[in-house]
Design a protein around this motif. Sequence first.
Motif, PDB file in Angstrom:
ATOM      1  N   THR A 183      -1.764  -3.701 -10.351  1.00 24.07           N
ATOM      2  CA  THR A 183      -3.107  -3.131 -10.412  1.00 24.07           C
ATOM      3  C   THR A 183      -3.386  -2.477  -9.064  1.00 24.07           C
ATOM      4  O   THR A 183      -2.661  -2.700  -8.087  1.00 24.07           O
ATOM      5  CB  THR A 183      -4.175  -4.195 -10.741  1.00 24.07           C
ATOM      6  OG1 THR A 183      -4.162  -5.202  -9.735  1.00 24.07           O
ATOM      7  CG2 THR A 183      -3.933  -4.808 -12.112  1.00 24.07           C
ATOM      8  N   THR A 184      -4.427  -1.671  -9.010  1.00 23.15           N
ATOM      9  CA  THR A 184      -4.728  -0.935  -7.786  1.00 23.15           C
ATOM     10  C   THR A 184      -6.212  -1.005  -7.459  1.00 23.15           C
ATOM     11  O   THR A 184      -6.995  -1.558  -8.229  1.00 23.15           O
ATOM     12  CB  THR A 184      -4.332   0.556  -7.930  1.00 23.15           C
ATOM     13  OG1 THR A 184      -5.226   1.178  -8.855  1.00 23.15           O
ATOM     14  CG2 THR A 184      -2.893   0.723  -8.385  1.00 23.15           C
ATOM     15  N   ASN A 185      -6.558  -0.415  -6.333  1.00 25.16           N
ATOM     16  CA  ASN A 185      -7.965  -0.326  -5.948  1.00 25.16           C
ATOM     17  C   ASN A 185      -8.633   0.907  -6.555  1.00 25.16           C
ATOM     18  O   ASN A 185      -9.764   1.214  -6.226  1.00 25.16           O
ATOM     19  CB  ASN A 185      -8.114  -0.328  -4.421  1.00 25.16           C
ATOM     20  CG  ASN A 185      -7.351   0.793  -3.746  1.00 25.16           C
ATOM     21  OD1 ASN A 185      -6.319   1.257  -4.232  1.00 25.16           O
ATOM     22  ND2 ASN A 185      -7.831   1.223  -2.596  1.00 25.16           N
ATOM     23  N   ARG A 186      -7.958   1.591  -7.461  1.00 25.61           N
ATOM     24  CA  ARG A 186      -8.548   2.707  -8.211  1.00 25.61           C
ATOM     25  C   ARG A 186      -8.734   2.254  -9.660  1.00 25.61           C
ATOM     26  O   ARG A 186      -7.762   1.900 -10.329  1.00 25.61           O
ATOM     27  CB  ARG A 186      -7.647   3.940  -8.175  1.00 25.61           C
ATOM     28  CG  ARG A 186      -7.600   4.570  -6.801  1.00 25.61           C
ATOM     29  CD  ARG A 186      -6.994   5.939  -6.862  1.00 25.61           C
ATOM     30  NE  ARG A 186      -6.829   6.467  -5.519  1.00 25.61           N
ATOM     31  CZ  ARG A 186      -6.052   7.480  -5.223  1.00 25.61           C
ATOM     32  NH1 ARG A 186      -5.364   8.102  -6.169  1.00 25.61           N
ATOM     33  NH2 ARG A 186      -5.951   7.892  -3.976  1.00 25.61           N
ATOM     34  N   PRO A 187      -9.967   2.257 -10.135  1.00 20.10           N
ATOM     35  CA  PRO A 187     -10.243   1.781 -11.497  1.00 20.10           C
ATOM     36  C   PRO A 187      -9.363   2.460 -12.544  1.00 20.10           C
ATOM     37  O   PRO A 187      -9.229   3.679 -12.563  1.00 20.10           O
ATOM     38  CB  PRO A 187     -11.723   2.136 -11.708  1.00 20.10           C
ATOM     39  CG  PRO A 187     -12.294   2.190 -10.322  1.00 20.10           C
ATOM     40  CD  PRO A 187     -11.176   2.713  -9.452  1.00 20.10           C
TER      41      PRO A 187
ATOM     42  N   THR B  67      -1.467  12.372  -4.111  1.00 18.84           N
ATOM     43  CA  THR B  67      -2.781  11.860  -4.531  1.00 18.84           C
ATOM     44  C   THR B  67      -2.837  10.335  -4.488  1.00 18.84           C
ATOM     45  O   THR B  67      -3.916   9.755  -4.563  1.00 18.84           O
ATOM     46  CB  THR B  67      -3.153  12.328  -5.954  1.00 18.84           C
ATOM     47  OG1 THR B  67      -2.266  11.732  -6.896  1.00 18.84           O
ATOM     48  CG2 THR B  67      -3.142  13.841  -6.071  1.00 18.84           C
ATOM     49  N   LEU B  68      -1.685   9.687  -4.380  1.00 16.69           N
ATOM     50  CA  LEU B  68      -1.630   8.213  -4.374  1.00 16.69           C
ATOM     51  C   LEU B  68      -1.650   7.626  -2.962  1.00 16.69           C
ATOM     52  O   LEU B  68      -1.695   6.402  -2.800  1.00 16.69           O
ATOM     53  CB  LEU B  68      -0.381   7.734  -5.123  1.00 16.69           C
ATOM     54  CG  LEU B  68      -0.326   8.128  -6.600  1.00 16.69           C
ATOM     55  CD1 LEU B  68       1.017   7.738  -7.197  1.00 16.69           C
ATOM     56  CD2 LEU B  68      -1.474   7.505  -7.368  1.00 16.69           C
TER      57      LEU B  68
ATOM     58  N   GLN C 185       0.841  -1.180   0.000  1.00 15.40           N
ATOM     59  CA  GLN C 185       0.000   0.000   0.000  1.00 15.40           C
ATOM     60  C   GLN C 185       0.879   1.233   0.000  1.00 15.40           C
ATOM     61  O   GLN C 185       1.842   1.328   0.769  1.00 15.40           O
ATOM     62  CB  GLN C 185      -0.914   0.007   1.223  1.00 15.40           C
ATOM     63  CG  GLN C 185      -1.864   1.189   1.220  1.00 15.40           C
ATOM     64  CD  GLN C 185      -2.952   1.061   2.257  1.00 15.40           C
ATOM     65  OE1 GLN C 185      -3.227  -0.025   2.762  1.00 15.40           O
ATOM     66  NE2 GLN C 185      -3.597   2.166   2.571  1.00 15.40           N
TER      67      GLN C 185
ATOM     68  N   LEU D  86      -6.173   2.559 -12.829  1.00 13.14           N
ATOM     69  CA  LEU D  86      -4.832   2.976 -12.402  1.00 13.14           C
ATOM     70  C   LEU D  86      -3.926   1.763 -12.218  1.00 13.14           C
ATOM     71  O   LEU D  86      -4.234   0.859 -11.440  1.00 13.14           O
ATOM     72  CB  LEU D  86      -4.900   3.759 -11.086  1.00 13.14           C
ATOM     73  CG  LEU D  86      -3.545   4.190 -10.497  1.00 13.14           C
ATOM     74  CD1 LEU D  86      -2.833   5.172 -11.423  1.00 13.14           C
ATOM     75  CD2 LEU D  86      -3.741   4.789  -9.110  1.00 13.14           C
ATOM     76  N   GLU D  87      -2.834   1.737 -12.961  1.00 13.85           N
ATOM     77  CA  GLU D  87      -1.775   0.745 -12.763  1.00 13.85           C
ATOM     78  C   GLU D  87      -0.531   1.490 -12.325  1.00 13.85           C
ATOM     79  O   GLU D  87      -0.303   2.631 -12.741  1.00 13.85           O
ATOM     80  CB  GLU D  87      -1.484  -0.022 -14.058  1.00 13.85           C
ATOM     81  CG  GLU D  87      -2.505  -1.061 -14.384  1.00 13.85           C
ATOM     82  CD  GLU D  87      -2.053  -1.990 -15.519  1.00 13.85           C
ATOM     83  OE1 GLU D  87      -1.122  -1.633 -16.275  1.00 13.85           O
ATOM     84  OE2 GLU D  87      -2.638  -3.070 -15.637  1.00 13.85           O
TER      85      GLU D  87
ATOM     86  N   VAL E  13      -3.392   4.157  -1.845  1.00 16.54           N
ATOM     87  CA  VAL E  13      -3.658   3.254  -2.965  1.00 16.54           C
ATOM     88  C   VAL E  13      -3.091   1.872  -2.633  1.00 16.54           C
ATOM     89  O   VAL E  13      -1.930   1.731  -2.230  1.00 16.54           O
ATOM     90  CB  VAL E  13      -3.043   3.798  -4.278  1.00 16.54           C
ATOM     91  CG1 VAL E  13      -3.075   2.745  -5.375  1.00 16.54           C
ATOM     92  CG2 VAL E  13      -3.791   5.044  -4.717  1.00 16.54           C
ATOM     93  N   LYS E  14      -3.925   0.850  -2.801  1.00 11.42           N
ATOM     94  CA  LYS E  14      -3.502  -0.537  -2.558  1.00 11.42           C
ATOM     95  C   LYS E  14      -2.967  -1.129  -3.855  1.00 11.42           C
ATOM     96  O   LYS E  14      -3.518  -0.872  -4.928  1.00 11.42           O
ATOM     97  CB  LYS E  14      -4.669  -1.358  -2.018  1.00 11.42           C
ATOM     98  CG  LYS E  14      -5.088  -0.892  -0.641  1.00 11.42           C
ATOM     99  CD  LYS E  14      -6.205  -1.714  -0.067  1.00 11.42           C
ATOM    100  CE  LYS E  14      -6.519  -1.190   1.343  1.00 11.42           C
ATOM    101  NZ  LYS E  14      -7.551  -1.984   1.972  1.00 11.42           N
TER     102      LYS E  14
END
Length: 183
Positions: A46-50, A81-82, A16, A52-53, A85-86
């Motif tokens: 990959t992340t928990n934000r659609p 802003t990140l 994270q 966003l890699e 992010v997971k």
Amino acid sequence: MGSEKDKFTNRVLMGQIGAAHGIQGQVRIKSHTDDPLALKNYSPLTTNRPGLEITIKKARLNKSVIVATLEGVTDRNTAETLNGVKLYVSRDQLPDTEDEEEFYQTDLIGLDVQLEDGTKYGTITAIQNHGAGDVLEVRPLRGPSELYPFTKRIIPTINIADGFVTFVPPTEIEVDDNEAFED
């Protein structure tokens, strides 16, 4: 590989992103890998934000966190802003475990939960950790989901190959109303 849904339900949380580090866009990352710097080998993540890699360009260890330079992140404002992010990797990118006592938590999701006599109790639907240790979320055959500490006493056997865990329900703690919180 499978449907888009499969792509996201078969992911393993690898780390994270935390606070920004410095003014050139570096971030701190808490890694959940045995070797924290190995996280870089799984880029892009990959992340928990659609949509966003994250690709880790450079990484170094700083105490218990990674300080990383990410592709496309060149200033502190973008790095900030990140925060939170997971970072995930697809389960099929990870090596198989070497012995039956080792497993990835994601491998437990969907396993049957059986009592010691083999009776099916329910299914593992999630594993959570809010800081005090891992907690299994179990959906019983009837009723709402229940949470149980993920301990050897409560889950003495894990059999991923056959698709089940053995479950020993914890005994309720009884408190005599006359003894509780007396002044």
